[in-house]
Enzyme design. Structure first.
Site, PDB file in Angstrom:
ATOM      1  N   TYR A 145      29.335  40.401  44.001  1.00 43.68           N
ATOM      2  CA  TYR A 145      29.381  39.289  44.950  1.00 43.68           C
ATOM      3  C   TYR A 145      28.077  39.266  45.739  1.00 43.68           C
ATOM      4  O   TYR A 145      27.470  40.315  45.999  1.00 43.68           O
ATOM      5  CB  TYR A 145      30.536  39.456  45.931  1.00 43.68           C
ATOM      6  CG  TYR A 145      31.904  39.085  45.399  1.00 43.68           C
ATOM      7  CD1 TYR A 145      32.440  37.814  45.614  1.00 43.68           C
ATOM      8  CD2 TYR A 145      32.663  40.007  44.702  1.00 43.68           C
ATOM      9  CE1 TYR A 145      33.694  37.480  45.135  1.00 43.68           C
ATOM     10  CE2 TYR A 145      33.926  39.676  44.212  1.00 43.68           C
ATOM     11  CZ  TYR A 145      34.436  38.413  44.441  1.00 43.68           C
ATOM     12  OH  TYR A 145      35.680  38.082  43.963  1.00 43.68           O
TER      13      TYR A 145
ATOM     14  N   ASP B 244      38.828  33.121  47.642  1.00 40.38           N
ATOM     15  CA  ASP B 244      39.543  32.434  48.702  1.00 40.38           C
ATOM     16  C   ASP B 244      39.040  30.992  48.859  1.00 40.38           C
ATOM     17  O   ASP B 244      38.024  30.599  48.290  1.00 40.38           O
ATOM     18  CB  ASP B 244      39.353  33.173  50.036  1.00 40.38           C
ATOM     19  CG  ASP B 244      40.027  34.522  50.054  1.00 40.38           C
ATOM     20  OD1 ASP B 244      40.986  34.731  49.278  1.00 40.38           O
ATOM     21  OD2 ASP B 244      39.591  35.387  50.844  1.00 40.38           O
TER      22      ASP B 244
END
Length: 282
Positions: A105, A46
């Site tokens: 992540y 994002d």
């Protein structure tokens, strides 16, 4: 493989009239090869999210050029906030998204006073967090679960199109851990400590890591007990889920293929037993 500072990008995926990682990479490839080139990425990030281990595929625009020379030439054509760390030539049919067996992540927080050199890369919190409680909550996510309560973008509610998909919001999390980390930059004097949240999974869902982080911070603030995470998994509904953490603390760390394995956990334990690649990774 490529890395980028996500601050100046509207995400990784190409969009009209905004600056994205994919657009900058394709422009550099076009300048290097003299023709329009499309790319596919291992995962979407994002706006404001960073990467150190993103993987992208394109056609070979300069097949006569050795891989290292190709990387160096491409780096001379990319902006300062985007870098190519390695180039490999792969077999036809390889897909960076669908062939991945796991992704990792990491989210970083700083608990303490303002630190200008890391403001773009960690979520600063002024209030002390209970790191041990956060760690107890995090391990409840390990295993195969319906992660709807942690899925954003309107996809974690029972009536969403995602809920009717083959895998829905079910994913396998191989590792979810919280650990204290030292400052990784030139630190200004004053009290403070770093926290790193690390998640390795067979696939991710929209805003999953940021929502998990928001929940762990709530646990760290003692707004909820660690067992709250088990309740969220059982309820499987985003409407009862945690708040969303800001994007800038998050980095796509690594993507695994074939026999790749993640780094061990802090205790030296191997994290993941490799599974066949999924065709619906988010």
């Amino acid at each position: 493989m490529l890395g980028y500072d996500g601050t100046g990008f509207w995400g990784s995926q190409k969009q009209a009239n905004v600056r994205t990682v994919q657009r900058e990479l394709e422009c550099a490839l076009e300048r290097l090869g003299g023709r329009t080139t499309s790319t596919e990425f291992a995962g979407r990030t994002d706006r404001g999210v960073h990467a150190v281990g993103q993987v992208a595929r394109s056609v070979d625009v300069r097949p006569e050029m050795p891989a290292e020379a190709f990387r160096n030439a491409l780096n001379r054509l990319t902006p300062d906030d985007l870098a190519i760390s390695s180039v490999s030539r792969v077999e036809a049919g390889f897909h960076p998204r669908y062939d991945a067996t796991w992704r990792e992540y990491r989210y970083r927080l700083w608990v303490g006073g303002k630190q200008p050199l890391m403001e773009r890369f960690a979520w600063t919190r002024r209030t002390e967090l209970d790191c041990e409680a956060m760690a107890r909550a995090s391990v409840l996510l390990e295993g195969t679960h319906n992660l709807a309560a942690f899925t954003g973008g309107g996809e974690g509610v029972p009536w969403s199109a995602r809920a009717a998909a083959r895998r829905g919001t079910v994913r396998t999390i191989y590792h979810c851990g919280v650990r204290a980390v030292g400052p990784w930059w030139g630190i200004l004097p004053g009290p403070g400590s770093g926290i790193e949240i690390r998640i390795v999974a067979d696939g991710f869902l929209p805003q999953l890591v940021r929502t998990v982080t928001g929940g762990l911070v709530s646990v760290g603030l003692r707004e909820h007990p660690p067992e709250w995470f088990a309740e969220l998994l059982e309820g499987a509904d985003r409407r009862s889920g945690p708040v969303l953490a800001p994007a800038h603390g998050l980095s796509l760390w690594r993507v695994g293929y074939d026999n790749d394995v993640p780094d061990p956990d802090p205790n030296g334990k191997q994290i993941v037993s490799l599974q066949p690649a999924h065709t619906e990774c988010g």
